[in-house]
Design a protein around this motif. Structure first.
Motif, PDB file in Angstrom:
ATOM      1  N   ALA A   1      35.876  44.298  -7.343  1.00  0.00           N
ATOM      2  CA  ALA A   1      35.904  45.502  -6.351  1.00  0.00           C
ATOM      3  C   ALA A   1      35.343  45.856  -5.157  1.00  0.00           C
ATOM      4  CB  ALA A   1      35.057  46.529  -7.018  1.00  0.00           C
ATOM      5  N   VAL A   2      34.195  44.978  -5.072  1.00  0.00           N
ATOM      6  CA  VAL A   2      33.642  44.543  -3.534  1.00  0.00           C
ATOM      7  C   VAL A   2      34.594  43.717  -2.761  1.00  0.00           C
ATOM      8  CG1 VAL A   2      31.054  43.248  -2.874  1.00  0.00           C
ATOM      9  CG2 VAL A   2      31.152  44.283  -5.237  1.00  0.00           C
ATOM     10  N   ALA A   3      35.166  42.603  -3.711  1.00  0.00           N
ATOM     11  CA  ALA A   3      36.622  41.915  -2.534  1.00  0.00           C
ATOM     12  C   ALA A   3      37.247  42.685  -1.783  1.00  0.00           C
ATOM     13  CB  ALA A   3      37.123  41.327  -3.537  1.00  0.00           C
ATOM     14  N   VAL A   4      38.007  43.509  -2.448  1.00  0.00           N
ATOM     15  CA  VAL A   4      38.719  45.192  -2.260  1.00  0.00           C
ATOM     16  C   VAL A   4      38.136  45.802  -1.062  1.00  0.00           C
ATOM     17  CG1 VAL A   4      40.048  46.473  -2.371  1.00  0.00           C
ATOM     18  CG2 VAL A   4      40.143  44.669  -4.372  1.00  0.00           C
ATOM     19  N   ALA A   5      36.717  45.734  -1.135  1.00  0.00           N
ATOM     20  CA  ALA A   5      35.796  46.759  -0.001  1.00  0.00           C
ATOM     21  C   ALA A   5      35.996  45.539   0.839  1.00  0.00           C
ATOM     22  CB  ALA A   5      34.479  47.056  -0.622  1.00  0.00           C
ATOM     23  N   VAL A   6      35.366  44.329   0.896  1.00  0.00           N
ATOM     24  CA  VAL A   6      35.450  43.667   1.943  1.00  0.00           C
ATOM     25  C   VAL A   6      36.595  43.628   3.117  1.00  0.00           C
ATOM     26  CG1 VAL A   6      34.528  41.284   2.892  1.00  0.00           C
ATOM     27  CG2 VAL A   6      33.164  42.365   1.300  1.00  0.00           C
ATOM     28  N   SER A   7      37.996  43.341   1.607  1.00  0.00           N
ATOM     29  CA  SER A   7      38.976  42.811   2.877  1.00  0.00           C
ATOM     30  C   SER A   7      39.450  44.547   3.616  1.00  0.00           C
ATOM     31  CB  SER A   7      39.889  42.795   1.492  1.00  0.00           C
ATOM     32  OG  SER A   7      40.830  42.502   2.278  1.00  0.00           O
ATOM     33  N   ALA A   8      39.148  45.138   3.010  1.00  0.00           N
ATOM     34  CA  ALA A   8      39.518  46.823   4.201  1.00  0.00           C
ATOM     35  C   ALA A   8      38.674  46.519   4.997  1.00  0.00           C
ATOM     36  CB  ALA A   8      39.640  47.456   2.498  1.00  0.00           C
ATOM     37  N   LEU A   9      37.162  46.520   5.186  1.00  0.00           N
ATOM     38  CA  LEU A   9      36.162  46.747   6.183  1.00  0.00           C
ATOM     39  C   LEU A   9      36.811  45.395   6.640  1.00  0.00           C
ATOM     40  CD1 LEU A   9      33.388  47.693   7.020  1.00  0.00           C
ATOM     41  CD2 LEU A   9      33.023  45.983   5.887  1.00  0.00           C
ATOM     42  N   ILE A  10      37.035  44.415   6.619  1.00  0.00           N
ATOM     43  CA  ILE A  10      37.262  43.666   7.396  1.00  0.00           C
ATOM     44  C   ILE A  10      39.024  43.242   8.639  1.00  0.00           C
ATOM     45  CG2 ILE A  10      38.123  40.579   7.927  1.00  0.00           C
ATOM     46  CD1 ILE A  10      35.119  41.870   7.155  1.00  0.00           C
ATOM     47  N   SER A  11      39.735  44.145   7.648  1.00  0.00           N
ATOM     48  CA  SER A  11      41.151  44.399   8.382  1.00  0.00           C
ATOM     49  C   SER A  11      40.862  45.998   8.837  1.00  0.00           C
ATOM     50  CB  SER A  11      42.215  44.316   6.900  1.00  0.00           C
ATOM     51  OG  SER A  11      41.910  45.728   6.267  1.00  0.00           O
ATOM     52  N   GLY A  12      40.372  46.453   8.537  1.00  0.00           N
ATOM     53  CA  GLY A  12      39.977  47.962   9.822  1.00  0.00           C
ATOM     54  C   GLY A  12      40.391  48.910   8.460  1.00  0.00           C
ATOM     55  N   ARG A  13      40.456  48.828   7.484  1.00  0.00           N
ATOM     56  CA  ARG A  13      41.813  49.800   6.704  1.00  0.00           C
ATOM     57  C   ARG A  13      40.482  50.556   6.007  1.00  0.00           C
ATOM     58  NH1 ARG A  13      42.889  47.648   2.018  1.00  0.00           N
ATOM     59  NH2 ARG A  13      43.443  45.479   2.598  1.00  0.00           N
ATOM     60  N   ALA A  14      39.009  50.718   6.123  1.00  0.00           N
ATOM     61  CA  ALA A  14      37.896  50.936   6.075  1.00  0.00           C
ATOM     62  C   ALA A  14      36.748  51.212   7.199  1.00  0.00           C
ATOM     63  CB  ALA A  14      37.419  51.157   4.794  1.00  0.00           C
ATOM     64  N   SER A  15      35.829  51.927   7.161  1.00  0.00           N
ATOM     65  CA  SER A  15      35.366  51.692   8.519  1.00  0.00           C
ATOM     66  C   SER A  15      33.763  51.511   7.606  1.00  0.00           C
ATOM     67  CB  SER A  15      34.860  52.433   9.108  1.00  0.00           C
ATOM     68  OG  SER A  15      34.407  53.780   8.688  1.00  0.00           O
ATOM     69  N   ARG A  16      33.225  51.464   6.685  1.00  0.00           N
ATOM     70  CA  ARG A  16      31.927  50.878   5.948  1.00  0.00           C
ATOM     71  C   ARG A  16      32.245  50.802   4.008  1.00  0.00           C
ATOM     72  NH1 ARG A  16      28.191  56.558   5.627  1.00  0.00           N
ATOM     73  NH2 ARG A  16      30.577  58.277   5.685  1.00  0.00           N
ATOM     74  N   ILE A  17      31.562  50.319   3.720  1.00  0.00           N
ATOM     75  CA  ILE A  17      31.186  49.945   2.640  1.00  0.00           C
ATOM     76  C   ILE A  17      29.636  50.520   2.472  1.00  0.00           C
ATOM     77  CG2 ILE A  17      30.758  48.632  -0.472  1.00  0.00           C
ATOM     78  CD1 ILE A  17      33.079  46.506   2.708  1.00  0.00           C
ATOM     79  N   ILE A  18      29.967  51.081   0.783  1.00  0.00           N
ATOM     80  CA  ILE A  18      28.916  52.105  -0.180  1.00  0.00           C
ATOM     81  C   ILE A  18      28.958  51.316  -1.696  1.00  0.00           C
ATOM     82  CG2 ILE A  18      27.676  53.855  -0.593  1.00  0.00           C
ATOM     83  CD1 ILE A  18      28.430  53.868   2.540  1.00  0.00           C
ATOM     84  N   LEU A  19      27.564  50.316  -1.387  1.00  0.00           N
ATOM     85  CA  LEU A  19      27.321  49.935  -2.672  1.00  0.00           C
ATOM     86  C   LEU A  19      26.170  50.797  -3.700  1.00  0.00           C
ATOM     87  CD1 LEU A  19      27.885  46.457  -2.040  1.00  0.00           C
ATOM     88  CD2 LEU A  19      29.180  48.161  -2.812  1.00  0.00           C
ATOM     89  N   THR A  20      26.239  51.461  -5.058  1.00  0.00           N
ATOM     90  CA  THR A  20      24.744  51.631  -5.861  1.00  0.00           C
ATOM     91  C   THR A  20      25.283  51.839  -6.645  1.00  0.00           C
ATOM     92  OG1 THR A  20      24.092  54.122  -5.522  1.00  0.00           O
ATOM     93  CG2 THR A  20      26.601  54.233  -5.517  1.00  0.00           C
ATOM     94  N   ARG A  21      24.116  52.081  -7.812  1.00  0.00           N
ATOM     95  CA  ARG A  21      23.792  51.878  -8.876  1.00  0.00           C
ATOM     96  C   ARG A  21      23.023  52.652  -9.046  1.00  0.00           C
ATOM     97  NH1 ARG A  21      22.543  45.967 -11.046  1.00  0.00           N
ATOM     98  NH2 ARG A  21      23.881  46.259 -12.741  1.00  0.00           N
ATOM     99  N   PRO A  22      22.456  53.207 -10.122  1.00  0.00           N
ATOM    100  CA  PRO A  22      21.326  53.900 -11.059  1.00  0.00           C
ATOM    101  C   PRO A  22      20.850  52.975 -11.641  1.00  0.00           C
ATOM    102  CG  PRO A  22      22.974  53.921 -12.816  1.00  0.00           C
ATOM    103  CD  PRO A  22      23.750  52.975 -11.430  1.00  0.00           C
ATOM    104  N   ALA A  23      18.802  53.672 -11.519  1.00  0.00           N
ATOM    105  CA  ALA A  23      18.213  52.565 -11.218  1.00  0.00           C
ATOM    106  C   ALA A  23      17.421  52.704 -12.350  1.00  0.00           C
ATOM    107  CB  ALA A  23      17.170  52.665  -9.573  1.00  0.00           C
TER     108      ALA A  23
END
Length: 322
Positions: free
Chosen positions: A142-164
């Motif tokens: 999931a992180v890999a796809v998000a990073v690829s989308a960000l670098i290629s310009g298909r997305a403008s940001r990535i939000i990573l979250t998890r419950p504490a």
């Protein structure tokens, strides 16, 4: 007026406008230039006048704000067609290459049929659940796809979250600043990022808030557009938290939820939001649920053997089911 504020990161706002018009729009030397049907020119001029006025009043121009302005314009003029409604209801998907994911530090290839199904689901759906044991690549891919989308310009940001989820201690009593208290919960997400992006570049993107790593509580009240939003360890969300997270999804965004329902750390008074969502949301258009099993584990073989041993122990009544 701030050009970046009007156009958005990587001109995402112009891309949003272009979904509704045949006119080619270019911003150059402080001027917007339109090249297309004359019938669209007046509406586009009024649309951008409204957006520029909002900019000057300090409002943030987002894809969903543009969508609402187009809706108002066409509704007022009696030109709200079924085509416009369809565009508003179903944003175009962000495609991914199913055979290999390119990131700045490495190329990542899916190693099992379920991993390929998972990437296909991310390509085709706006919300994807990846459910299965540790080591199956749910979060990493999931992180890999998000990073690829960000670098290629298909997305403008990535939000990573998890419950504490606290394990016997209250965060308030732990030493250090709030960031120092929550960072241990978020460390697996940082590790995945650092594996795909150079350290300095990752830190710079985090400082610029292009990449945001935050606990789930920070998502409340937000609408996240033009982004990949990844919720890790989702088995430890409550029902309320899961619903809150899923309703943060904005235009041109994807939400990827990962978790292992055999590793629920919630107290018994709460129902896991992941378990509930899997039952409630199955079959809804735009949502995909992909299950992983021990055959998908890509960590050392010993991890697969440990998972198999625990599964067999549970079947034999040696450990209580969550």
């Amino acid at each position: 007026m701030d050009q970046v504020e009007l156009l958005g990161p990587a001109d995402v706002n112009l891309t949003t406008v272009a979904r509704f018009y045949r006119t080619h729009i270019v911003y150059r030397d402080g001027l917007l230039r339109f090249s297309g049907p004359r019938t669209e020119k007046a509406e586009l001029q009024e649309l951008f006048e409204r957006l520029i006025a909002r900019c000057r009043h300090g409002e943030r121009i987002t894809p969903e704000l543009i969508e609402s302005e187009v809706y108002r314009l066409r509704e007022a003029e009696g030109r709200l067609t079924e085509g416009t409604k369809s565009l508003l209801e179903k944003p175009e998907p962000l495609p991914v290459d199913l055979s290999v994911i390119h990131t700045p530090r490495k190329a990542i290839v899916p190693k099992s049929a379920n991993q390929r199904r998972y990437l296909g689901a991310i390509s085709e759906s706006n919300i994807v659940f990846g459910i299965g044991p540790a080591g199956t690549g749910k979060t990493y891919l999931a992180v890999a796809v998000a990073v690829s989308a960000l670098i290629s310009g298909r997305a403008s940001r990535i939000i990573l979250t998890r419950p504490a989820v606290e394990a016997g201690e209250s965060l308030g009593y732990l030493p250090g600043t709030f960031k120092e208290k929550i960072d241990p919960y978020l460390r697996p997400l940082y590790d995945a990022l650092f594996d795909m992006l150079p350290l300095e570049r990752t830190q710079r993107l985090i400082e610029q808030e292009v990449i945001e790593v935050a606990p789930l509580a920070f998502m409340r009240g937000r609408t996240l557009s033009d982004a990949y939003i990844i919720l890790d360890e989702a088995q430890n969300t409550t029902s309320t938290q899961m619903k809150m997270f899923l309703t943060r999804l904005g235009w041109n965004s994807k939400a990827i939820i990962t978790g292992d329902i055999t590793q629920i750390d919630l107290s018994h008074q709460y129902i896991s939001g992941l378990v509930e969502a899997e039952k409630i949301l199955a079959g809804i258009e735009g949502i995909s649920i992909v299950h992983f099993d021990k055959t998908d584990v890509v960590r050392p073989p010993l991890v697969s053997r440990i998972i198999r041993a625990y599964e067999e122990g549970k079947e034999n009544g040696l450990s209580p089911a969550q």
